[in-house]
Design a protein around this motif. Sequence first.
Motif, short mmCIF file in Angstrom:
data_model
loop_
_atom_site.label_atom_id
_atom_site.label_comp_id
_atom_site.label_asym_id
_atom_site.label_seq_id
_atom_site.Cartn_x
_atom_site.Cartn_y
_atom_site.Cartn_z
N VAL B 183 0.85 -1.37 0.18
CA VAL B 183 0.02 0.13 0.07
C VAL B 183 0.92 1.39 -0.13
CG1 VAL B 183 -1.70 1.31 1.51
CG2 VAL B 183 -1.77 -1.21 1.42
N PRO B 184 0.68 2.36 -0.80
CA PRO B 184 1.36 3.51 -0.94
C PRO B 184 1.60 4.03 0.59
CG PRO B 184 -0.23 3.49 -2.48
CD PRO B 184 -0.48 2.41 -1.86
N ALA B 185 2.80 4.41 1.01
CA ALA B 185 2.83 4.74 2.32
C ALA B 185 3.56 6.35 2.29
CB ALA B 185 3.89 3.72 2.86
N VAL B 186 3.50 6.79 3.69
CA VAL B 186 4.06 8.04 4.10
C VAL B 186 4.95 7.81 5.38
CG1 VAL B 186 2.72 9.55 2.60
CG2 VAL B 186 2.04 9.09 4.64
N ARG B 187 5.79 8.62 5.57
CA ARG B 187 6.73 8.68 6.77
C ARG B 187 5.88 9.65 7.63
NH1 ARG B 187 11.79 6.98 3.25
NH2 ARG B 187 10.14 8.29 1.96
N THR B 208 -2.61 -0.17 10.08
CA THR B 208 -3.82 -0.27 9.24
C THR B 208 -3.82 0.74 7.84
OG1 THR B 208 -5.43 0.87 10.59
CG2 THR B 208 -5.10 -1.31 10.93
N PRO B 209 -4.57 0.26 7.08
CA PRO B 209 -4.56 1.29 5.87
C PRO B 209 -5.81 2.29 6.15
CG PRO B 209 -5.52 -0.84 5.10
CD PRO B 209 -5.13 -1.05 6.76
N TRP B 210 -5.49 3.44 5.72
CA TRP B 210 -6.52 4.64 5.96
C TRP B 210 -7.06 4.98 4.46
CZ3 TRP B 210 -8.07 5.69 10.62
CH2 TRP B 210 -7.28 5.24 11.85
N LYS B 211 -8.21 4.96 4.25
CA LYS B 211 -9.03 5.35 3.23
C LYS B 211 -9.21 6.79 2.89
CE LYS B 211 -12.91 4.40 0.11
NZ LYS B 211 -14.04 3.61 0.21
N ILE B 212 -8.88 7.44 1.83
CA ILE B 212 -8.90 8.83 1.60
C ILE B 212 -10.46 9.23 0.99
CG2 ILE B 212 -8.05 10.90 0.29
CD1 ILE B 212 -5.23 9.42 0.30
N THR B 213 -11.12 9.83 2.18
CA THR B 213 -12.77 9.75 1.78
C THR B 213 -12.93 10.99 0.54
OG1 THR B 213 -13.03 11.55 3.47
CG2 THR B 213 -13.01 9.13 4.05
N TYR B 219 -7.57 21.62 1.46
CA TYR B 219 -7.59 21.86 2.92
C TYR B 219 -7.01 20.65 3.56
CZ TYR B 219 -10.19 26.49 2.06
OH TYR B 219 -10.49 27.63 1.48
N GLY B 220 -7.62 19.55 3.43
CA GLY B 220 -7.21 18.52 4.22
C GLY B 220 -7.81 17.17 3.65
N TYR B 221 -7.24 16.13 3.91
CA TYR B 221 -7.60 14.78 3.57
C TYR B 221 -8.44 14.34 4.94
CZ TYR B 221 -4.84 14.43 -0.61
OH TYR B 221 -4.18 14.56 -1.81
N ARG B 222 -9.64 13.84 4.90
CA ARG B 222 -10.19 13.27 5.82
C ARG B 222 -10.13 11.75 5.52
NH1 ARG B 222 -15.33 16.96 8.19
NH2 ARG B 222 -14.44 18.95 7.81
N LEU B 223 -9.94 11.13 6.47
CA LEU B 223 -9.47 9.71 6.22
C LEU B 223 -10.53 8.73 7.02
CD1 LEU B 223 -5.57 9.61 7.35
CD2 LEU B 223 -6.83 10.10 4.86
N HIS B 289 -5.95 4.06 -0.43
CA HIS B 289 -5.48 3.75 0.66
C HIS B 289 -4.18 4.55 0.96
CE1 HIS B 289 -9.17 1.29 0.61
NE2 HIS B 289 -9.26 1.33 1.85
N VAL B 290 -3.81 4.68 2.06
CA VAL B 290 -2.43 5.08 2.53
C VAL B 290 -2.09 4.62 3.75
CG1 VAL B 290 -3.04 7.42 3.74
CG2 VAL B 290 -0.76 7.13 2.69
#
Lengths: 219, 329
Positions: B183-187, B208-213, B219-223, B289-290
């Motif tokens: 799954v694509p990831a970020v630090r 766990t993976p977080w879905k970008i809604t 402004y922001g990503y609500r997960l 997902h991230v």
Amino acid sequence: MISERPRISLLGTTALLFDAPGETTLETQCRIWALANEMGRLPGVQEAVPGMNNLMITFVEPPRRLHEIQDRLVELWTSVEPLPVQGRCFDLPVTYGGEGGPHMADVVTHTGMSVDEIVAIHSAPIYTVYALGSHPGYCYLGGMDLRIATPRRQIPVLRIPCGAVSIGGDQTGVSASEGPSGWNTIGSTDVVFFDVARTPPALFRPGDRVRFKVERVVR
Amino acid sequence: MIEVLSAGALATVQDLGRTGSLNLGVGWSGAMDPLALAAGNILLRNDENAAGIEIPVFPFRVRFARSTVFAVTGADCAPRLDDRPILPWWAQCAEAGQVLSLAVPKKANWQASRAYLCIAGGIDVPLVLGSRSTQLRGAFGGHQGRPLHEGDVVPIPGPGRQARSGFGLIPPGLVLPFEADGVPAVRVLPAAEYECFTPASHDALWSTPWKITPQSNRYGYRLAGSELKPVRPLELRSHGIVPGVIQVPHGGQPIIQMRDAQPSGGYPKIGTVVEADLWRLGQAPIGSHVRFVRCSWDQALDALAETRRWVANARRLVELHCSHGGSDD
């Protein structure tokens, strides 16, 4: 969350956050303003941004040796001379409740007070502009009576209008443009707080004082 | 000039951002994928901070009113110049009157959702508070302080001396991949209130993976994912925040602050996506997902150095190509 000692935490590699110890006071804020002046002059610091009894330091380039800047913050905190409050005083006409104050009912529910009591308590103090933030021209005001403190909303509202007067925790402020917010909106004013064509663009500066004048109460 | 023939919502003029006005409440704005914008500018031998057009919704079409050299970076949107397919991440030449069309991003080898149209010399809008980025909340900067609409005419500089066409770059999405369990990831570096969350919340954050809604934007990503809960409710004093900060409102679903984020806030912060990985997040499509990968300060700086090396190397390759009289088709 109030601690006994200053707390320093990371905002990624972009910035550091310094949180002053103790309850939120104007005296502490005067020290924060002085700390901001000192830190803003350090090489490698892009901006020193006061919040409510706290200070964010953004980096031009994140330092390899992080502890050096952390130590400097703590050292300056104990040694700086607090800046005096030297501001102008503004009156802001406010219509409380009704369409412009959609969350007044939530504040009533939370505090158990009537609309009139909330309006009287909210419009009584002379507030001090502690800091600008949130969006262009918005200012955080210190000095709200804790009896009307109301927690931020469970889920932020996607759109509140320009001029919304709101309460978030034990703080209050006025929106300078339309946008999302997690605070409880109890009234509205039509003052223009930010105009990029003006110099400076923001109406208020830290240290200015603000009074809310009750123009109308919609119950 | 370039004329906007069709634009979906929220195509905006952006440079690398507006620093130095946080004390007025003015956030940074700027390209969601700063690496793609910088790369487009490097291909055109512009300053890396020159303004381009960020395009998050497709199709998007513009007509060039004069001949110019341009590049489309970011997502692979199957660009066409009139009817001819052209390469993304490539310095291209357009003649006066030609139409550039971008389609919905292909599920290509690299995952991306935003395209950048860069022009030799940069989009020629005025500097406002030191930047050409659009400040949507303040309604200033960029093109009249707002997203582009059909019929807008966007100023571009006269014929440049420096730009050449006929060469390209390999997207960093291909050469700097970062994933966790596929799954694509970020630090992420833990933030001030990290320790105030329950152990189960910590586990969920890192594993766990977080879905970008769909409620995600500049402004922001609500997960959406597991509920993150503090041990006890937290009310904080408002304080400065930056893009990348992961706030957890009382509802327990995190919000990552992005480029148009408010420069201050008060929700508890569980962590911050490090600067080096913000470009990855800026390209993450809605519905994808991230994963969050915990890192140390030194690892975060090493990651930043890696992206800087990529940019410096791209600049070096382009200069080398142009100084050897590279082809000009």
